[in-house]
Enzyme design. Structure first.
Site, PDB file in Angstrom:
ATOM      1  CD  GLU A  14      53.642  75.545  19.261  1.00  0.00           C
ATOM      2  OE1 GLU A  14      53.291  76.173  18.139  1.00  0.00           O
ATOM      3  OE2 GLU A  14      54.120  74.490  19.068  1.00  0.00           O
ATOM      4  CG  ASP A  54      55.004  73.657  12.804  1.00  0.00           C
ATOM      5  OD1 ASP A  54      55.121  74.718  12.282  1.00  0.00           O
ATOM      6  OD2 ASP A  54      55.792  72.997  13.471  1.00  0.00           O
TER       7      ASP A  54
END
Length: 353
Positions: A66, A237
């Site tokens: 990410e 998450d």
């Protein structure tokens, strides 16, 4: 003849893992966590200044990589981070990260840092900061379910910021719990190893779930959660990864960092798109209520947001001058004539011959 030395503008302060560890030990972990939490709180108070977007994620069947960018208009920041639960079995970290700050006016980087350790600190600091606003008054006992790399940081932050002194520990891997017991044995906690999540939450006013598996999971079921507790759910998450049964969400008041990201990645991905949540910046600035009464169940659906990394990097940058714990990294090409990058390369070849 040697090649020309880089100019002053070519250098960017770089905080290595070694210097990050020196900074933590020189400053003191509790003091550093408290300091980072103060910067996060300050940036939550100016939340509306920041560029905000869900992180850019590249998912695979083994993990996720990410990028997490943001800016307050003066400084730009981003973090690169991965999450690969399989890594532990291969002797690797589940999470690794690095981050950068840059001057918005010039685009020049002003800080590059490791963020594997710094992410652990900012995650713990954020959790404890949120609990300062949401946990029941006088809470001193926390159940810590999932005893991996984040555990000791969470425990230390909750002690420093919220006054937690008693920990009830559970992990499906008993070796993980033993690791926490060893690491925290001389830190002033009352430690209890538990044989189940149900046992761990008995008598706890705060429940932290921090597990690593990238899958839908039910760490807590509805019947396990009594009135008045604060749940710090930070393991979920990414899409397809949760820790709580959705019925718990229906009974709780849910608080989040940035709804567009949390609805994709957090516990509330299980709920309808209009499921009500409260943003933490609103609580911190007084625009919304946090804990209202002793029987309320509060739930922080924490997935980690870019402004928190920005805050941690900003804190770190402010320590550089006084500590000197950084290296000057030659990473910006800076020719005498900004239009003559080619000439700089050519002259270096000639002068270095």
């Amino acid at each position: 003849m040697s090649a020309p030395a880089p100019s002053k503008l070519a250098y960017v302060p770089f905080v290595s893992v070694a210097n990050m560890m020196r900074l933590i030990n020189r400053t003191g972990l509790s003091k550093m966590l408290t300091g980072i939490a103060a910067y996060i709180e300050e940036d939550f108070r100016r939340w509306e200044l920041f560029d905000k977007a869900p992180r850019v994620a590249s998912h695979s069947d083994v993990g996720v990589i990410e990028l997490m960018p943001t800016s307050d208009g003066q400084v730009y920041g981003f973090k690169y981070v991965n999450g690969h639960p399989k890594n532990t079995a291969e002797g690797l970290q589940t999470v690794t990260a690095f981050g950068l700050l840059a001057n918005v006016q010039t685009g020049y980087p002003v800080l590059l840092s490791e963020m594997t350790l710094l992410t652990a600190l900012r995650t713990a600091a954020t959790s404890a900061l949120v609990a300062k606003y949401l946990a029941p008054e006088g809470a001193d006992t926390m159940a810590l379910i999932g005893n991996g790399a984040q555990s000791e940081f969470q425990a230390t932050a909750f002690r420093a910021i919220c006054g937690v002194t008693k920990l009830r520990l559970y992990d499906i891997d008993p070796a993980a719990t033993q690791k926490v017991l060893r690491n925290l044995s001389d830190q002033g906690f009352e430690l209890t190893a538990c044989s189940s999540a149900q046992e761990a939450i008995e008598g706890a006013q705060i429940i932290t779930t921090c597990t690593a598996d990238k899958q839908y999971a039910t760490i807590l079921t509805d019947n396990m959660v009594g009135a008045g507790v604060h749940i710090n759910a930070i393991g979920g998450d990414c899409p397809g990864k949760t820790e709580l049964h959705k019925d718990i969400l229906s009974r709780a008041d849910v608080f989040v960092e940035y709804p567009p990201q949390t609805r994709i990645e957090g516990e509330i991905q299980q709920m309808p798109a209009d499921f009500p949540v409260t943003e933490m910046w609103e609580v911190i600035t007084g625009k919304a209520k946090g804990r209202r009464d002793a029987r309320q169940i509060t739930l922080f659906d924490g997935v980690g947001f870019a402004t928190e990394d920005f805050s941690a990097l900003r804190y770190l940058r402010d320590q550089l001058e006084s500590t000197g714990l950084y290296e000057a990294l030659d990473m910006i090409a800076d020719p005498d004539d900004p239009r003559d990058l080619f000439g700089m390369v050519r002259r270096a070849g000639i002068e270095g011959a």
